[in-house]
Scaffold this motif. Structure first.
Motif, mmCIF file in Angstrom:
data_model
loop_
_atom_site.group_PDB
_atom_site.id
_atom_site.type_symbol
_atom_site.label_atom_id
_atom_site.label_comp_id
_atom_site.label_asym_id
_atom_site.label_seq_id
_atom_site.Cartn_x
_atom_site.Cartn_y
_atom_site.Cartn_z
ATOM 1 N N ASN A 1 19.738 16.276 15.356
ATOM 2 C CA ASN A 1 18.703 14.625 15.536
ATOM 3 C C ASN A 1 17.607 14.450 15.088
ATOM 4 N N PHE A 2 17.297 14.030 13.997
ATOM 5 C CA PHE A 2 16.037 13.615 14.009
ATOM 6 C C PHE A 2 14.837 12.463 13.869
ATOM 7 N N ASN A 3 14.066 12.677 14.324
ATOM 8 C CA ASN A 3 12.926 11.696 14.606
ATOM 9 C C ASN A 3 12.514 11.680 13.568
ATOM 10 N N ILE A 4 12.070 10.097 13.037
ATOM 11 C CA ILE A 4 11.311 9.878 11.913
ATOM 12 C C ILE A 4 9.828 9.078 12.777
ATOM 13 N N SER A 5 9.148 9.280 11.520
ATOM 14 C CA SER A 5 7.791 8.475 11.896
ATOM 15 C C SER A 5 6.878 8.961 9.959
ATOM 16 N N SER A 6 5.774 7.288 10.663
ATOM 17 C CA SER A 6 5.482 7.262 9.153
ATOM 18 C C SER A 6 3.939 6.634 8.998
ATOM 19 N N ASN A 7 3.068 6.590 8.220
ATOM 20 C CA ASN A 7 1.861 5.649 8.783
ATOM 21 C C ASN A 7 1.790 5.160 9.168
ATOM 22 N N GLY B 1 0.743 -1.077 -0.486
ATOM 23 C CA GLY B 1 -0.245 0.352 -0.383
ATOM 24 C C GLY B 1 0.953 1.202 -0.069
ATOM 25 N N PHE B 2 0.069 2.018 -0.003
ATOM 26 C CA PHE B 2 0.922 3.709 -0.187
ATOM 27 C C PHE B 2 1.778 4.333 0.804
ATOM 28 N N TRP B 3 2.842 4.755 1.994
ATOM 29 C CA TRP B 3 3.915 4.755 2.528
ATOM 30 C C TRP B 3 3.792 6.163 2.285
ATOM 31 N N SER B 4 3.844 6.664 3.878
ATOM 32 C CA SER B 4 4.386 8.371 4.043
ATOM 33 C C SER B 4 5.409 8.446 5.282
ATOM 34 N N ILE B 5 6.568 8.253 4.404
ATOM 35 C CA ILE B 5 7.332 8.233 5.850
ATOM 36 C C ILE B 5 7.853 9.936 6.113
ATOM 37 N N ASN B 6 8.075 10.655 6.749
ATOM 38 C CA ASN B 6 9.196 12.507 7.463
ATOM 39 C C ASN B 6 9.604 12.488 8.423
ATOM 40 N N THR B 7 10.610 13.466 8.530
ATOM 41 C CA THR B 7 10.579 13.541 9.843
ATOM 42 C C THR B 7 10.276 15.128 10.033
ATOM 43 N N ASN B 8 10.717 15.121 11.827
ATOM 44 C CA ASN B 8 10.178 16.308 11.805
ATOM 45 C C ASN B 8 11.457 17.668 12.154
ATOM 46 N N VAL C 1 14.193 20.615 12.248
ATOM 47 C CA VAL C 1 15.219 20.434 13.614
ATOM 48 C C VAL C 1 16.076 21.261 12.339
ATOM 49 N N ASN C 2 16.389 22.503 13.613
ATOM 50 C CA ASN C 2 17.346 23.813 12.699
ATOM 51 C C ASN C 2 16.859 24.346 11.263
ATOM 52 N N GLY C 3 15.640 24.232 11.301
ATOM 53 C CA GLY C 3 15.573 24.858 9.802
ATOM 54 C C GLY C 3 15.085 23.469 8.388
ATOM 55 N N TYR C 4 14.993 22.714 8.874
ATOM 56 C CA TYR C 4 15.018 21.947 7.646
ATOM 57 C C TYR C 4 14.954 19.737 8.437
ATOM 58 N N SER C 5 14.107 19.991 7.196
ATOM 59 C CA SER C 5 13.370 18.664 7.997
ATOM 60 C C SER C 5 13.950 17.607 6.477
ATOM 61 N N PHE C 6 13.043 16.010 6.149
ATOM 62 C CA PHE C 6 13.157 15.527 5.118
ATOM 63 C C PHE C 6 11.612 14.141 4.902
ATOM 64 N N SER C 7 11.746 14.248 3.797
ATOM 65 C CA SER C 7 10.381 13.221 3.173
ATOM 66 C C SER C 7 10.093 12.739 2.354
ATOM 67 N N GLY C 8 9.437 11.706 2.336
ATOM 68 C CA GLY C 8 9.492 11.209 0.916
ATOM 69 C C GLY C 8 7.769 10.241 1.524
ATOM 70 N N THR C 9 7.215 9.855 -0.474
ATOM 71 C CA THR C 9 5.929 9.296 -0.117
ATOM 72 C C THR C 9 6.676 8.083 -1.345
ATOM 73 N N GLY C 10 5.483 7.018 -1.243
ATOM 74 C CA GLY C 10 5.711 5.976 -2.774
ATOM 75 C C GLY C 10 4.599 4.269 -2.192
ATOM 76 N N THR C 11 4.896 4.048 -3.182
ATOM 77 C CA THR C 11 3.574 2.562 -2.728
ATOM 78 C C THR C 11 4.358 1.350 -3.032
ATOM 79 N N PHE C 12 4.205 0.568 -1.535
ATOM 80 C CA PHE C 12 4.790 -0.926 -1.921
ATOM 81 C C PHE C 12 3.520 -1.577 -2.586
ATOM 82 N N ASP C 13 4.310 -2.205 -3.738
ATOM 83 C CA ASP C 13 3.740 -3.126 -4.644
ATOM 84 C C ASP C 13 4.291 -4.952 -4.723
ATOM 85 N N ASN C 14 4.584 -4.701 -3.218
ATOM 86 C CA ASN C 14 4.578 -6.363 -3.117
ATOM 87 C C ASN C 14 5.976 -6.325 -1.486
ATOM 88 N N LEU C 15 6.067 -7.889 -1.671
ATOM 89 C CA LEU C 15 6.353 -7.616 0.482
ATOM 90 C C LEU C 15 8.001 -7.637 0.503
#
Length: 805
Positions: free
Chosen positions: A309-315, A265-272, A274-288
C-alpha cells in the motif's frame, strides 16, 4: 593569483567503449565469440577473461545513434548508470553518470588537473538568481566557487542537490597553471522540489563534485515552493504493468491518476518507498481543465511478493486535497517447474575428494512467474548443491547451475532431492555418480635425496638411486618416475600395503651425456599431489684435454706448477670433482711453438678440447687454417692471447669471425683496462663477478681490436678509448681473444705492479692483484671463468671423432 573564467569548454575524456549481449548458459561460463563470413580460421571460443568477442575483417559494432533531444527524452526509469549512446549532434559517445546525475560526453582530453576547495574557500561560495519549483534555470542562475590548483590540466565541476532535485551547476575547462581561481558555474535544469518559508532557509543541501569525486565542501540553496494547487482524484488511481519479486521496474510500471487543477503551475507528485520501489512524476498545469491525467513512473525493485500500500503526496498548496492513502500494488510471487530428468552433472567425483566450483549440476526449469528464488538439494553422502539466490527475470525454459559442496564418503550413485523455495512446483531427484578412490599419496619434495656418483660417460648402476619420501592415505599400486634428462632417468613401481609415511627408492638407468646441473621432474600416479616435485643432480664434467701454445710461464703447458696458467687448472679446489667447478680432471699438454702440420697432428693425436695460446706465439697461414678448422669443425675452444704479432693475429681473427674488418694495433697501450658491464660467463662465473673492474697488461704493452663484427661481444676495452677492445669473445663459436700475450703471467708471491698481472694464492686459487696506480686487476679470475666457459662449451659441442685433415 586569481583568474576569473567567464567561458568554459566541455571537458572530454578518453573514449570508453562497453556493450553487453545475451549468451547461452555455456557462454556464460566460458564466454561467447561471434564472427562473420570474413573470418575462416581461429578458435570458436572467446579469449580467456572475455565475456563476448566479436571478430570481422570489414565490420564494426554500432551503438544506438540519438540526437541530444532524443537522448534527453529517455525516461528516467529507463536510465541505468553506464548507459551509452552515440550523440549525432556532437559526434561523440555519451554515457549516463549517476554520480553527476547527467549525461557525460567522452571525446578525449588532457589528464585531469589536481585541485581542491579549502574550508575558507567553501564559505565564500555564492549562489545567484532566484529559484522556484518547476521554473527552468536561466542565465541569471549561476554560482561562484574558488578553488586552489596545484597541477595544471582539465577539470569538470558539478554542484548538485543531494539526492537530485532536477537542477545543477557546472563548469569545465583547462587550468593552464597552478594557482587560485574563481570559477563561474552555470545553472541548468528545473528544480522539482520546493520549500515553504523564505530565502535564507536551508532548502536543498548541495554537494560539490570535483572531476567525479565528492569534495568536503557543501552548501545550501533555497527553492521556493511552486504556487500550484490541485485536487487528486484518489479513486481514479490505476496500476499499470506487471510486478514481480526481484525484477526491476521498467517503463510499463506506472500509476495513472486524475487531477483537478485549481491554480496553474509546476506540479510534483510522488509516493513513499515500499518494499524497495516507489512512483513519482512532475509536470506543469497550464490550464484548469478538470480530470487531467498524470503518470507516476515506477522505479526500484520489489524485494518480496505480496500486497503493498502506497501513500501519495504532492506539492499542492492544499495538503488535504493533494495526497492519497493506501493505493494498492500487488507483487506476484515467483513460479517454476523443475526437470530433473534433463539434469546433467559436471566435474569429477571421487570418494573422499572434496567438491570444488567445477562440481555443478545443470538443471532445466520452466519459469511461469519471474522473481527471486533458491534451488537446493538435500545433503546425502556428505554432499549437497545450491543455486544460491537467483533472479528469474524471464518466463519460459532456461537452465540453472547448482554448485556442489562437501566431500563424498562412499562410492556409487548418490540420489539427491531437488527443491525450489519459493516457487518450485514440485520436487524431483538427480543421481550423482561417485567413483572409488585410487591409490593416494603425497610426496615430500624437500626430503628427496640421491645416492651414487654421476659423471658423463659412466653408466648408471644399482648405487644410483633417488629416494622419495611419501605419505600414503589410500593403499594401492604406485608408479613414480622421472623424465629422461642428460641420458638418464629414474623409476620405481610397487604396491603400498599400508598408509602413512614411507620411502620409495627409484633406480637410475642410462648413461650421462654431459656434465653440469640437471633438473628432474618427478611424476607420481597419485590423485592428489605427487606430481609437482623437481630434483637437481650435479653431473661432474668429463676430463678435458688442454693444449698450451707459446712461451714459458704464459701458457699452461710450459708454465711451472706454481705459476698461474698451470696452477689454476691443476688445483682440484678450482677444477676437480668437488672443486669450485666440478670436472673429472684436466689433462695439460705442452705444444710449445708447434705450428702447421705439427700442430694439427698434436690436436688429432691427443684429441684436444681446448687450446690456450700465450706470449710470443705467431701464426702463419697453415697454422691459421688448422686453428680455424679446430674452432669451426671440431668445435673446440681457442683462447688466443697476443701482443707481438698483430698482423698475423688479425688474419686469424678475421678467418674465424668470417670478417674483413677487424684490425689490431698496439699504439697508446695502458697498464690497466676497464672490464665492461656486460652479461657474459667470462665476466660473471663461479670464480667471481668482475664486471666493471679492471684487467692488467705487462709494461703497458697490449694490442687492441677495432672493427669487430656483430657476431662478437667486447669484454674489456682500453682505458680512455672505449672503441678499442682489449678482449672479446665470439657469440656462438669457442673463440676468445686477449690483446696481451702475458695476461696470465704471475704467481703467488710476486708484488710487482707493472709485470705479471695475474695472481693466485699459495694453493692456486685465483685472486685480484694490486697493480699500477693502486688498481686491483682481475686477470687470474677472468682466466678461471674463461676456462669454465671453455669446458662447458667443449662438453656440449666438441666432435671427439673429428680429425682435422
Amino acid at each position: 593569483m586569481k583568474v576569473k573564467l567567464y567561458r568554459r569548454q566541455k571537458n572530454v575524456l578518453m573514449l570508453l567503449f562497453s556493450f553487453f549481449s545475451f549468451c547461452s548458459l555455456f557462454a556464460q561460463i566460458v564466454g561467447t565469440k561471434i564472427k562473420d563470413g570474413t573470418v575462416s580460421t581461429g578458435s570458436e571460443k572467446a579469449r580467456a577473461g572475455v565475456l563476448l568477442e566479436l571478430e570481422s575483417n570489414n565490420k564494426g559494432v554500432l551503438l544506438p545513434r540519438l540526437t541530444t533531444a532524443q537522448r534527453d527524452a529517455i525516461l528516467p526509469a529507463n536510465i541505468t548508470p553506464g548507459l551509452m549512446i552515440f550523440n549525432t549532434n556532437t559526434a561523440c559517445f555519451d554515457y549516463w553518470s549517476d554520480r553527476q546525475n547527467l549525461w557525460v560526453s567522452l571525446c578525449g582530453s588532457l589528464p585531469p588537473a589536481v585541485y581542491d576547495i579549502s574550508p575558507a574557500q567553501c564559505t565564500k561560495a555564492e549562489i545567484f538568481g532566484t529559484y522556484k519549483q518547476g521554473v527552468p534555470l536561466n542565465q541569471s542562475n549561476y554560482m561562484t566557487l574558488t578553488v586552489t590548483v596545484t597541477q595544471r590540466g582539465n577539470y569538470t565541476i558539478f554542484v548538485t542537490p543531494t539526492g537530485g532535485s532536477g537542477y545543477y551547476f557546472t563548469t569545465a575547462g583547462l587550468f593552464i597553471s597552478a594557482g587560485t581561481y574563481v570559477l563561474y558555474l552555470t545553472g541548468m535544469g528545473t528544480p522539482n522540489k520546493g520549500y515553504p518559508g523564505n530565502p535564507g532557509d536551508p532548502g536543498d543541501s548541495l554537494r560539490v563534485i570535483l572531476d567525479g569525486t565528492v569534495s568536503s565542501c557543501s552548501l545550501n540553496n533555497w527553492v521556493k515552493k511552486a504556487d500550484v494547487d490541485f485536487v487528486l482524484n484518489c479513486g481514479s488511481a490505476s496500476i499499470l504493468g506487471n510486478y514481480f519479486e526481484g525484477v526491476p521496474l521498467n517503463a510499463s510500471n506506472k500509476i495513472t491518476l486524475n487531477v483537478n487543477p485549481i491554480t496553474v503551475g509546476f506540479w510534483s507528485i510522488n509516493t513513499n518507498t515500499v518494499n524497495g520501489y516507489s512512483f513519482s512524476g512532475t509536470g506543469t498545469f497550464d490550464n484548469l481543465t478538470p480530470n487531467q491525467t498524470v503518470e507516476l513512473l515506477g522505479t526500484g525493485e520489489p524485494i518480496a511478493s505480496g500486497l503493498n500500500n502506497f501513500n501519495i503526496s504532492s506539492n499542492a498548496v492544499t495538503l488535504a486535497t493533494g495526497q492519497c492513502s493506501n493505493v494498492p500494488v500487488t507483487v506476484s510471487s515467483v513460479g517454476y517447474t523443475i526437470n530433473c530428468s534433463g539434469a546433467t552433472t559436471n566435474g569429477t567425483y571421487m570418494q573422499d575428494l572434496a567438491l570444488t566450483s567445477s562440481n555443478t549440476i545443470t538443471l532445466p526449469i520452466n519459469v511461469t512467474a519471474t522473481g527471486k528464488t533458491t534451488i537446493n538439494t538435500n545433503t546425502v553422502n556428505g554432499i549437497s548443491y545450491t543455486s544460491g539466490l537467483i533472479n528469474l527475470s524471464a518466463v519460459g525454459p532456461q537452465n540453472i547451475i547448482l554448485t556442489g559442496t562437501g566431500t563424498p564418503t562412499t562410492s556409487g550413485n548418490t540420489s539427491l532431492t531437488v527443491t525450489g523455495t519459493p516457487g518450485g512446483a514440485a520436487t524431483c531427484s538427480v543421481n550423482v555418480p561417485i567413483t572409488a578412490q585410487p591409490v593416494t599419496y603425497t610426496t615430500n619434495c624437500g626430503g628427496i635425496t640421491t645416492s651414487g656418483g654421476y659423471a658423463p660417460g659412466i653408466a648408471m648402476n644399482a648405487a644410483n638411486t633417488m629416494t622419495v619420501p611419501v605419505n600414503v592415505t589410500y593403499v594401492g599400486a604406485y608408479s613414480i618416475t622421472t623424465n629422461t634428462v642428460n641420458g638418464i632417468s629414474f623409476s620405481a613401481s610397487g604396491t603400498f600395503a599400508s598408509t602413512g609415511a614411507q620411502n620409495v627408492v627409484l633406480t637410475a638407468t642410462g648413461t650421462p651425456v654431459s656434465g653440469g646441473v640437471f633438473s628432474y621432474a618427478i611424476t607420481a600416479n597419485s590423485t592428489n599431489g605427487g606430481v609437482a616435485c623437481n630434483k637437481s643432480i650435479n653431473f661432474v664434467f668429463r676430463t678435458m684435454k688442454v693444449l698450451g701454445l707459446g712461451y714459458s710461464l704464459y701458457q699452461p703447458g710450459s708454465a711451472g706448477a706454481s705459476e698461474v696458467p698451470r696452477a689454476v687448472l691443476a688445483s682440484t679446489a678450482n677444477f676437480g670433482p668437488t672443486g669450485t667447478f666440478q670436472v673429472q680432471g684436466i689433462t695439460i699438454i705442452d705444444g710449445g711453438f708447434n705450428t702447421g702440420a705439427t700442430l694439427k697432428n698434436s690436436i688429432n693425436s691427443n684429441n684436444i678440447d681446448i687450446i690456450v695460446v700465450g706470449y710470443f706465439y705467431s701464426v702463419d697461414a697453415a697454422t691459421i687454417a688448422v686453428l680455424n678448422d679446430f674452432v669451426k669443425n671440431k668445435k673446440g675452444v681457442l683462447i688466443f692471447a697476443d701482443k707481438t704479432y698483430a698482423a698475423n693475429s688479425t688474419d686469424l681473427i678475421n678467418a674465424i669471425c668470417g670478417s674483413t674488418t677487424v684490425a689490431l694495433t698496439g699504439t697508446g697501450a695502458t697498464y690497466t683496462n676497464p672490464i665492461l658491464n656486460v652479461s657474459d660467463p667470462v665476466l660473471d662465473g663461479p670464480f667471481g663477478n668482475i664486471k666493471g673492474m679492471y684487467t692488467g697488461s705487462e709494461w703497458s704493452n697490449a694490442i687492441y681490436a677495432t672493427g669487430l663484427p656483430s657476431n662478437t661481444t667486447a669484454l674489456v676495452t682500453q682505458t680512455g678509448n672505449a672503441s678499442r677492445v682489449w678482449a672479446f669473445k665470439h657469440n656462438t663459436l669457442g673463440f676468445m681473444f686477449v690483446g696481451e700475450g702475458a695476461w696470465i703471467g704471475g704467481n703467488a708471491t710476486d708484488t710487482n705492479t707493472v709485470i705479471y698481472p695475474a695472481k693466485i694464492t699459495a694453493t692456486g686459487l685465483p685472486i685480484p692483484k694490486p697493480y699500477n696506480a693502486g688498481i686491483s686487476v682481475q686477470n687470474s679470475i677472468m682466466y678461471a671463468n674463461a676456462m669454465v666457459w671453455a669446458i662447458k662449451y667443449a662438453q656440449e659441442n666438441v666432435n671427439t671423432s673429428y680429425v682435422i685433415p
